[in-house]
Design an enzyme around this catalytic site. Structure first.
Site, PDB file in Angstrom:
ATOM      1  N   ASP A  44      -8.314  -0.844  -3.998  1.00  0.00           N
ATOM      2  CA  ASP A  44      -6.995  -1.929  -3.742  1.00  0.00           C
ATOM      3  C   ASP A  44      -7.337  -2.981  -3.237  1.00  0.00           C
ATOM      4  OD1 ASP A  44      -5.821  -0.467  -5.756  1.00  0.00           O
ATOM      5  OD2 ASP A  44      -4.273   0.532  -4.447  1.00  0.00           O
ATOM      6  N   LYS A  66      -4.639  -6.080  -7.134  1.00  0.00           N
ATOM      7  CA  LYS A  66      -3.816  -6.668  -8.064  1.00  0.00           C
ATOM      8  C   LYS A  66      -2.840  -7.712  -7.141  1.00  0.00           C
ATOM      9  CE  LYS A  66      -2.831  -2.706 -10.514  1.00  0.00           C
ATOM     10  NZ  LYS A  66      -2.010  -1.757 -10.896  1.00  0.00           N
ATOM     11  N   ASP A  99      -0.299   5.950   0.858  1.00  0.00           N
ATOM     12  CA  ASP A  99      -0.414   7.244   0.175  1.00  0.00           C
ATOM     13  C   ASP A  99      -0.406   6.877  -1.468  1.00  0.00           C
ATOM     14  OD1 ASP A  99      -0.103  10.301   0.294  1.00  0.00           O
ATOM     15  OD2 ASP A  99       1.298   9.600  -1.593  1.00  0.00           O
ATOM     16  N   MET A 178       7.370  -4.032  -1.259  1.00  0.00           N
ATOM     17  CA  MET A 178       7.346  -5.161  -2.213  1.00  0.00           C
ATOM     18  C   MET A 178       8.508  -5.980  -2.348  1.00  0.00           C
ATOM     19  SD  MET A 178       5.156  -2.996  -4.979  1.00  0.00           S
ATOM     20  CE  MET A 178       6.134  -1.512  -4.820  1.00  0.00           C
TER      21      MET A 178
END
Ligand code: SAH
Length: 264
Positions: A44, A66, A99, A178
């Site tokens: 990521d 992303k 995690d 987020m």
């Protein structure tokens, strides 16, 4: 756990590995070993460059980062990549920030592998919620302040329909992942739920990295602070009395290794 040489004719294993919140010292030993042995790492955007630099020379590093508005690779394509590499006989180290099973879509990737008959091993990581609270010295639970902790995703999709009643308030800590882009909606939602506008809030940006900042404000000031301090992703928002810890003064931690400096 040893990764096999390629072309052994067998299906590979997918290792869903937590890379922790950023600081390479916060990798588990198992994660560090897998990163150092891997021939293929699918990672990521949140995985720090220092951790990727631990890969051995010649390892193939594939980024599937992303962004909110720019999906470099959709989740289905990521699942397909993991499965097809494993079916071709390659072990895959799938490295994820924090995690893998805390807002990491690790559950979906594990399921895709199981459906395809590919073996999966999950290696836990230190979630950013834990890494950030440790680095900022904000205890998520405290005998005097909080005995319930909730982890919540604050991104736009479905936020207004979600029932958050009772998640925050006296004796509770709410950790929002987020949540930067929706800070104003989050504040509104919590105040409509009965939270007082002066509940302590801490924003922990880029936790455990040299660029970490800890910013504090009352709940009513959250959206303004996100904007005025130009808080950037990744960041966590901690809401509840513990957010005033460690010592109830308003401070900024400019870096994990730097001194505490009073915020003007
Ligand atoms: N699996 C990850 C969470 C992935 S969701 C974990 O367990 O931590 C991505 C969100 O995690 C970011 O938007 C941010 O809210 C949070 N996050 C990840 N790394 C962070 C960091 N170093 N500092 C602050 N927040 C972080």
């Amino acid at each position: 756990m040893n990764l096999r040489p390629p072309s052994s004719g067998q299906t590979g294993t997918v290792y869903l590995v937590g890379a922790g919140p950023g600081d390479p010292d916060l990798l588990t030993l198992r994660a560090a070993r897998l990163v150092m042995q891997a021939r293929l790492i699918v990672h990521d955007g949140l995985v720090s460059p220092e951790i990727l630099a631990m890969a051995k020379p010649g390892a193939r590093l594939v980024s599937v980062a992303k962004a909110r508005s720019r999906h470099t690779m959709a989740q289905d394509a990521i699942n397909d990549l993991l499965v097809s590499e494993a079916l071709a006989g390659n072990d895959v180290v799938r490295l994820k920030g924090g995690d893998p099973f805390v807002f990491g879509r690790g559950g979906e990737e594990a399921e895709a592998c199981r459906i395809a008959g590919v073996a999966v091993e999950v290696v836990p990581g230190i979630s950013s919620a834990l890494g950030a609270s440790a680095a900022a010295q904000i205890p998520l639970t405290h005998r005097d302040h909080a005995s319930i902790v909730s982890f919540v995703a604050g991104q736009c999709k479905g936020l207004s329909e979600q029932d958050w009643s009772g998640l925050a308030g006296k004796g509770r800590t709410l950790v929002i992942f987020m949540g930067l882009a929706t800070a104003a909606q989050i504040t509104e939602k919590l105040i409509a739920d009965g939270l007082t506008p002066d509940v302590p809030v801490a924003i922990i940006e880029k936790a455990t990295t040299p660029a970490m900042r800890v910013l504090r404000c009352p709940l009513a000031g959250l959206a303004d602070l996100v904007e005025s301090a130009r808080v950037a992703s990744p960041a966590l928002i901690v809401i509840g009395d513990v957010a005033a810890q460690p010592d109830n003064t308003i401070r900024t931690l400019s870096s994990q290794w730097g001194a505490l400096e009073a915020e003007q």
